[in-house]
Write a protein that holds these residues in place. Structure first.
Motif, PDB file in Angstrom:
ATOM      1  N   TYR A 173       0.802  -1.244  -0.129  1.00  0.00           N
ATOM      2  CA  TYR A 173       0.015   0.302  -0.240  1.00  0.00           C
ATOM      3  C   TYR A 173       0.888   1.190  -0.013  1.00  0.00           C
ATOM      4  CZ  TYR A 173      -4.886  -1.171   0.043  1.00  0.00           C
ATOM      5  OH  TYR A 173      -6.015  -1.453  -0.311  1.00  0.00           O
ATOM      6  N   ARG A 175       1.811   1.796  -3.339  1.00  0.00           N
ATOM      7  CA  ARG A 175       0.964   2.287  -4.438  1.00  0.00           C
ATOM      8  C   ARG A 175      -0.228   3.270  -4.099  1.00  0.00           C
ATOM      9  NH1 ARG A 175      -0.798  -3.919  -5.701  1.00  0.00           N
ATOM     10  NH2 ARG A 175       0.953  -4.388  -6.608  1.00  0.00           N
ATOM     11  N   THR A 186     -12.947   0.684   5.747  1.00  0.00           N
ATOM     12  CA  THR A 186     -13.765  -0.404   6.158  1.00  0.00           C
ATOM     13  C   THR A 186     -13.219  -1.683   5.744  1.00  0.00           C
ATOM     14  OG1 THR A 186     -15.093  -0.179   4.128  1.00  0.00           O
ATOM     15  CG2 THR A 186     -15.941   0.822   6.395  1.00  0.00           C
ATOM     16  N   ARG A 240     -15.503  -2.156   1.937  1.00  0.00           N
ATOM     17  CA  ARG A 240     -14.175  -2.067   1.266  1.00  0.00           C
ATOM     18  C   ARG A 240     -13.457  -3.189   1.403  1.00  0.00           C
ATOM     19  NH1 ARG A 240     -13.125   3.183  -0.866  1.00  0.00           N
ATOM     20  NH2 ARG A 240     -14.267   4.852  -0.051  1.00  0.00           N
ATOM     21  N   LEU A 241     -12.482  -3.497   0.067  1.00  0.00           N
ATOM     22  CA  LEU A 241     -11.848  -4.630   0.263  1.00  0.00           C
ATOM     23  C   LEU A 241     -10.224  -3.821   0.101  1.00  0.00           C
ATOM     24  CD1 LEU A 241     -13.055  -6.931  -2.569  1.00  0.00           C
ATOM     25  CD2 LEU A 241     -12.968  -7.402   0.039  1.00  0.00           C
ATOM     26  N   PHE A 242      -9.305  -4.459   0.466  1.00  0.00           N
ATOM     27  CA  PHE A 242      -7.986  -3.954   0.251  1.00  0.00           C
ATOM     28  C   PHE A 242      -7.649  -3.755  -1.231  1.00  0.00           C
ATOM     29  CE2 PHE A 242      -7.298  -5.180   4.712  1.00  0.00           C
ATOM     30  CZ  PHE A 242      -6.846  -4.192   5.146  1.00  0.00           C
ATOM     31  N   ASP A 243      -8.343  -3.020  -1.949  1.00  0.00           N
ATOM     32  CA  ASP A 243      -8.667  -3.256  -3.219  1.00  0.00           C
ATOM     33  C   ASP A 243      -7.232  -2.487  -3.988  1.00  0.00           C
ATOM     34  OD1 ASP A 243      -8.934  -0.270  -2.957  1.00  0.00           O
ATOM     35  OD2 ASP A 243     -10.995  -0.447  -3.479  1.00  0.00           O
ATOM     36  N   ARG A 244      -6.209  -2.269  -3.624  1.00  0.00           N
ATOM     37  CA  ARG A 244      -4.916  -1.814  -4.117  1.00  0.00           C
ATOM     38  C   ARG A 244      -3.962  -2.982  -4.241  1.00  0.00           C
ATOM     39  NH1 ARG A 244      -8.190   2.251  -4.037  1.00  0.00           N
ATOM     40  NH2 ARG A 244      -7.351   3.989  -4.825  1.00  0.00           N
ATOM     41  N   LEU A 245      -4.389  -3.997  -3.916  1.00  0.00           N
ATOM     42  CA  LEU A 245      -3.904  -5.485  -4.204  1.00  0.00           C
ATOM     43  C   LEU A 245      -4.490  -6.045  -5.378  1.00  0.00           C
ATOM     44  CD1 LEU A 245      -3.821  -6.937  -0.380  1.00  0.00           C
ATOM     45  CD2 LEU A 245      -2.245  -5.491  -1.509  1.00  0.00           C
ATOM     46  N   THR A 246      -3.650  -6.886  -6.190  1.00  0.00           N
ATOM     47  CA  THR A 246      -4.214  -7.535  -7.144  1.00  0.00           C
ATOM     48  C   THR A 246      -5.024  -8.505  -6.720  1.00  0.00           C
ATOM     49  OG1 THR A 246      -2.311  -9.191  -7.146  1.00  0.00           O
ATOM     50  CG2 THR A 246      -1.922  -7.227  -8.475  1.00  0.00           C
ATOM     51  N   GLN A 291      -3.126 -11.275  -4.750  1.00  0.00           N
ATOM     52  CA  GLN A 291      -2.458 -11.102  -3.753  1.00  0.00           C
ATOM     53  C   GLN A 291      -3.608 -11.015  -2.557  1.00  0.00           C
ATOM     54  OE1 GLN A 291      -0.789  -7.205  -4.760  1.00  0.00           O
ATOM     55  NE2 GLN A 291       1.293  -8.099  -4.837  1.00  0.00           N
ATOM     56  N   LEU A 292      -4.816 -10.613  -3.029  1.00  0.00           N
ATOM     57  CA  LEU A 292      -5.863 -10.290  -1.809  1.00  0.00           C
ATOM     58  C   LEU A 292      -6.346 -11.715  -1.458  1.00  0.00           C
ATOM     59  CD1 LEU A 292      -7.729  -8.198  -0.450  1.00  0.00           C
ATOM     60  CD2 LEU A 292      -9.616  -8.822  -2.374  1.00  0.00           C
ATOM     61  N   LYS A 341      -4.513  -8.166 -11.957  1.00  0.00           N
ATOM     62  CA  LYS A 341      -5.304  -6.666 -12.064  1.00  0.00           C
ATOM     63  C   LYS A 341      -5.498  -6.282 -10.749  1.00  0.00           C
ATOM     64  CE  LYS A 341      -8.664  -5.727 -14.597  1.00  0.00           C
ATOM     65  NZ  LYS A 341      -9.926  -5.733 -15.606  1.00  0.00           N
ATOM     66  N   LEU A 342      -5.277  -4.834 -10.352  1.00  0.00           N
ATOM     67  CA  LEU A 342      -5.787  -4.554  -9.135  1.00  0.00           C
ATOM     68  C   LEU A 342      -7.388  -4.672  -9.037  1.00  0.00           C
ATOM     69  CD1 LEU A 342      -3.779  -1.330  -8.650  1.00  0.00           C
ATOM     70  CD2 LEU A 342      -3.153  -3.460  -8.366  1.00  0.00           C
ATOM     71  N   ILE A 353      -9.237  -3.208  -7.598  1.00  0.00           N
ATOM     72  CA  ILE A 353     -10.119  -1.735  -7.765  1.00  0.00           C
ATOM     73  C   ILE A 353     -10.617  -1.660  -9.018  1.00  0.00           C
ATOM     74  CG2 ILE A 353      -8.157  -0.411  -8.275  1.00  0.00           C
ATOM     75  CD1 ILE A 353      -9.614   2.112  -6.743  1.00  0.00           C
ATOM     76  N   ASP A 354      -9.687  -2.321 -10.058  1.00  0.00           N
ATOM     77  CA  ASP A 354     -10.240  -2.338 -11.379  1.00  0.00           C
ATOM     78  C   ASP A 354     -11.353  -3.335 -11.870  1.00  0.00           C
ATOM     79  OD1 ASP A 354      -8.760  -0.127 -11.780  1.00  0.00           O
ATOM     80  OD2 ASP A 354      -7.058  -1.535 -12.666  1.00  0.00           O
ATOM     81  N   THR A 399     -14.111 -11.651  -3.498  1.00  0.00           N
ATOM     82  CA  THR A 399     -14.473 -11.893  -1.965  1.00  0.00           C
ATOM     83  C   THR A 399     -14.685 -13.153  -1.646  1.00  0.00           C
ATOM     84  OG1 THR A 399     -15.389  -9.416  -2.241  1.00  0.00           O
ATOM     85  CG2 THR A 399     -15.588 -10.285   0.063  1.00  0.00           C
TER      86      THR A 399
END
Lengths: 522, 256
Positions: free
Chosen positions: A295, A298, A353, B90-96, B99-100, B134-135, B137-138, B148
């Motif tokens: 994080y 990024r 969240t 939310r998710l940790f959406d800056r991970l691919t 990775q998540l 892909k991240l 978030i995309d 999820t």
């Protein structure tokens, strides 16, 4: 329509105060903080009008006006964040005539605390411009023009910044821009504090500023007061044209925002493989460290401030070089340790969240606490030794190296310990993931200030033993330098262990509460 | 014969937010091996109930137990048995994507090799292999639900709790998800999902509970609950169907 928008702003202001005690405390702190400054400026201007000569009045009014304009333009970008409540993009779906929207948003800029402060300072500038009947008449037109110019320029700059920051490339540029500004700040302060600015230089700077678009409106009454009617009226005309140009520019920015609405988080990216997740140990703590590290690489909400924090101590090089200040050299690692230590005191807040993943996995508190510290620890491992050795290399006595390193490590570890506890107790609102990193959350200023004050005080208090030894070393007791190197890290390690234990306990008990706090902040 | 603990057992669960009562003593037993649907109008307290049952929200009163383990007294043991797909978080959406899912596995203390094997398998089954780099978030809404779900499944839970798993999911992804859930139940797992799409619940669930205003209005097998009519009729019956739409006459007169 215009009245509508102003009423909207007033309602937003009132509702932000309804959110709770923290918001009201924040507002009170803000009023005391800024209010004193504004009233001092106002009183100073009025007093100057009562006693001063026209020459001094001119200097004061032009300086005040230009500083006010610059303040409006620059401060929202770097310190308070753009006020998102009346973001033009939010009006994209309503059929509001663009000219009405432009005027309404412009005038609503005067509603609220910053607006009120501006009007008060504007009044002061007006009073200071009433030296003669002629200048009073001109000021009646010039001061409102100057104020409009302030708000217009600020609106344009924030709207442009928001769209630039919408792209990832833009954020990088903005990050370096912030750094450049920081670097420039150093010499300015050095110049000002070193007595390099004489009254003559100041007059010269003000005279030049009076002939820039920022100064036209403010200089017009002064020119008239000193008998230069033609110059004064020309300035007034120029100021009017400037406001018109700004207004048209603002309208264009607005219409481009309204016609090409975009979401700020429109970024895309990919990364091959597991990255840090493959390199760090396959434990919950390792995974959390890898996630935090990824994080920090990024997410502009994290890496821009991180880079600034890392490089900020380098600003001390300026007094060190220009004034041979040994204290500045010795202070570099100390400042670095202090800043990095508790920089993650609000880390859970940045998860937003998504923190539910930690809650639902039943991960243990120690893993969560220590894993999160990974990015700060890596930065400190690089920056602290560099700053510590840079001092003696550039001329501070080598005998002080153990002291500065010891105090710096003490600050760092104590900061880590405090951050472990606070990030499990109370989180304040930060920009959500993907949001403009420069936005501020309305109504959260009080809590933010409170948490930060407590953190800073706690870290400093815990570091007192190491600091005392450091001061003794500074005054020539060589034994104290080595003692600081033992005592600082030693006590710091104890504080870190206690902080992690306490933080882990709190994490286990309070994680659901923390998550609900984060949910309510969205 | 010893009684078998239900997969999920809620007793007297209560939650207030200020003056609003979100969940007003609620009792519910989800039998093992069932495919349980929780239906209710918007604001009925479904999400609040599921949050309290899975350890995300502390109840004001009452208990929640997963396979006999109290969620709030022994959270670590209970959470190890639950796989969760929350709604609106939310998710940790800056991970691919890869990775998540890996993160979810490692957070549970799983071994690296096992995580890697299961991540690859889950991503393949859910059709996300091409998007693994892909991240998140995309990702589209459907892909996000699927990734999820992969996070919820990676540690091999015995109980799956899914809050609105089919919302904003296209029919193709929905079928994939349904297939996985049916397989999970056939293998002895238990699924609890919330939805307000009656047809879907009627079609795929074995059991159903109707929740309104924070209480269970009816619960049992789908056949028991719906009786002679459809589930939707029974639901509207219990919740109270609104009167016919009146007013808005101007919407019906098109002037051009």
């Amino acid at each position: 329509m215009v009245a509508h928008l102003i009423r909207l702003k007033l309602v937003l202001l009132r509702n932000s105060l309804r959110r709770g005690a923290a918001a009201i405390v924040g507002m009170v702190v803000g009023v005391l903080y800024g209010g004193g400054l504004v009233l001092t400026a106002f009183a100073g201007l009025v007093a100057l009008r009562a006693t001063g000569e026209v020459e001094q009045l001119r200097l004061a009014v032009v300086t005040g006006g230009v500083v006010l304009t610059l303040g409006w333009t620059v401060l929202p970008l770097f310190f308070f964040g753009a006020d998102p409540t009346l973001d033009p993009g939010r009006f994209a779906t309503f059929a509001v005539p663009e000219r009405a929207l432009a005027s309404g948003l412009l005038l609503s800029g005067f509603v609220g605390l910053p607006g009120l402060a501006t009007v008060v300072v504007g009044l002061g500038l007006f009073v200071a411009s009433t030296a003669t009947v002629g200048s009073t008449l001109v000021a009646l037109a010039a001061v409102p023009l100057g104020l409009l110019g302030c708000v217009l320029l600020s609106r344009i700059v924030t709207a442009l910044a928001a769209s630039v920051l919408g792209s990832r490339r833009g954020r990088d540029v903005a990050g370096f821009g912030a750094l450049a500004l920081l670097v420039l700040l150093g010499p300015t302060i050095a110049l000002a504090s070193g007595g390099g600015v004489t009254a003559q230089v100041l007059t010269r700077v003000v005279d030049i500023a009076a002939w820039t678009p920022l100064g036209w409106a403010w200089a017009a009454p002064a020119h008239v007061a000193e008998g230069r009617w033609t110059t004064g009226l020309a300035c007034l005309l120029l100021a009017a044209v400037w406001v018109l140009v700004l207004f048209l520019g603002w309208e264009r920015v607005l219409s481009s925002v309204l016609r090409n609405p975009r979401t700020v988080s429109s970024q895309s990216g990919s990364a091959r493989g597991l990255g840090l997740f493959a390199r760090l140990p396959a434990t919950p703590m390792g995974a959390i460290a890898a996630r935090a590290g990824t994080y920090w690489l990024r997410d502009p909400r994290l890496n821009v401030p991180a880079l600034t924090t890392m490089l900020l101590p380098a600003a001390l090089l300026l007094p060190a070089i220009t004034e041979d200040s040994v204290l500045a050299l010795v202070g570099m690692p100390v400042v670095c340790g202090y800043l990095l230590g508790w920089s993650q005191h609000n880390d859970v807040g940045y998860d937003s969240t998504a923190f539910w993943m930690h809650v639902s996995s039943g991960v243990d508190g120690v893993s969560d606490r220590l894993g999160r510290l990974f990015p700060s620890a890596v930065m400190a491992a690089v920056a602290l030794p560099v700053y510590a050795v840079l001092g003696p290399v550039l001329g501070s006595p080598w005998s002080l190296l153990p002291a500065s390193l010891g105090v710096a490590i003490a600050f760092l570890l104590n900061g880590f310990g405090v951050a472990c506890v606070t990030s499990a107790v109370k989180q304040y609102a930060v920009p959500a993931p993907g949001e403009n990193p420069f936005t501020s959350r309305p109504g959260s200023a009080g809590l933010t200030l409170g948490v930060q004050a407590v953190c800073g005080a706690a870290v400093t208090a815990l570091t007192v033993p190491a600091l005392v030894l450091g001061v003794l070393a500074w005054f020539g007791h060589d034994w104290a330098a080595w003692a600081a190197l033992v005592v600082g890290p030693g006590l710091g390690a104890v504080v870190l262990v206690v902080g992690v234990r306490l933080g882990a306990d709190l994490f286990a008990r309070r994680q659901a509460v923390l998550l609900q706090d984060l949910v309510s902040m969205r | 014969m010893p009684t078998v603990d239900p997969a999920l057992s809620l007793r007297g669960l209560t939650k207030r937010f200020g003056d609003t009562i979100a969940v007003d003593p609620l009792d519910l037993d989800v039998p093992r091996g069932s495919f349980y649907g929780l239906v209710g109008p918007n604001g009925a307290g479904k999400t609040t109930t599921l949050s309290m049952a899975t350890g995300l929200l502390r109840p004001d009163a009452g208990t929640a137990a997963v396979l006999g383990v109290d969620v709030w007294r022994d959270p670590v043991a209970a959470k190890a048995r639950i796989g969760l797909l929350p709604d609106g978080l939310r998710l940790f959406d800056r991970l691919t994507g890869e990775q998540l899912v890996t993160y979810a596995g490692l957070l549970r203390g799983m071994d690296r090799r096992l995580v890697a094997e299961r991540t690859a398998e889950l991503l393949a089954t859910l059709g996300l292999t091409d998007a693994r780099d892909k991240l998140v978030i995309d990702y589209s809404a459907g892909m996000t639900k699927k990734v999820t779900l992969a996070c919820a499944l990676i540690h091999g839970p015995r109980l799956l709790v899914l809050d609105e798993p089919f919302e904003a999911v296209d029919p193709v992804s929905a079928r994939t998800i349904r297939g996985i859930l049916h397989g999970f139940v056939e293998a002895g797992g238990t699924v609890v999902l919330s939805s307000h799409v009656m047809d879907l619940v009627e079609r795929i669930c074995t059991d159903v509970a109707i929740i309104a205003a924070g209480r269970v209005r009816a619960a049992g097998t789908v056949d028991e609950v719906r009786g002679a009519g459809s589930l939707e009729d029974r639901f509207l019956d219990l919740v109270g169907a609104p009167a016919d739409v009146e007013g808005l006459a101007w919407l019906r007169t098109s002037s051009d």
